[in-house]
Design a protein around this motif. Structure first.
Motif, mmCIF file in Angstrom:
data_model
loop_
_atom_site.group_PDB
_atom_site.id
_atom_site.type_symbol
_atom_site.label_atom_id
_atom_site.label_comp_id
_atom_site.label_asym_id
_atom_site.label_seq_id
_atom_site.Cartn_x
_atom_site.Cartn_y
_atom_site.Cartn_z
ATOM 1 N N CYS A 188 45.144 108.842 -2.562
ATOM 2 C CA CYS A 188 44.164 108.864 -1.672
ATOM 3 C C CYS A 188 42.846 109.487 -2.321
ATOM 4 N N ARG A 189 41.753 108.812 -2.443
ATOM 5 C CA ARG A 189 40.501 109.497 -2.967
ATOM 6 C C ARG A 189 39.506 109.565 -2.032
ATOM 7 N N SER A 190 38.836 110.703 -1.744
ATOM 8 C CA SER A 190 37.916 110.675 -0.952
ATOM 9 C C SER A 190 36.681 111.602 -1.686
ATOM 10 N N SER A 191 35.596 111.523 -0.917
ATOM 11 C CA SER A 191 34.355 112.469 -1.380
ATOM 12 C C SER A 191 33.577 113.103 -0.443
#
Length: 53
Positions: free
Chosen positions: A4-7
């Protein structure tokens, strides 16, 4: 593999360099002049709207 990628804002991390004001104030001043001026402008604008209506 599931990843899971988030910013988020870099300011929330230690990736950005510390602002010179923060370093020079060394915890003695909770507000920057620019922030206080922005708050004063907002208050003036709200007062103007309140007196109109």
């Amino acid at each position: 593999m599931n990843s899971c990628r988030s910013s988020g804002p870099a300011a929330w991390t230690d990736i950005d360099p510390v602002e010179p004001f923060v370093t020079m104030a060394a915890g003695r001043c909770p507000f920057r002049v620019s922030d206080l001026l922005a708050a004063a402008e907002l208050i003036d604008a709200l007062r103007g709207r309140a007196s109109e209506g």
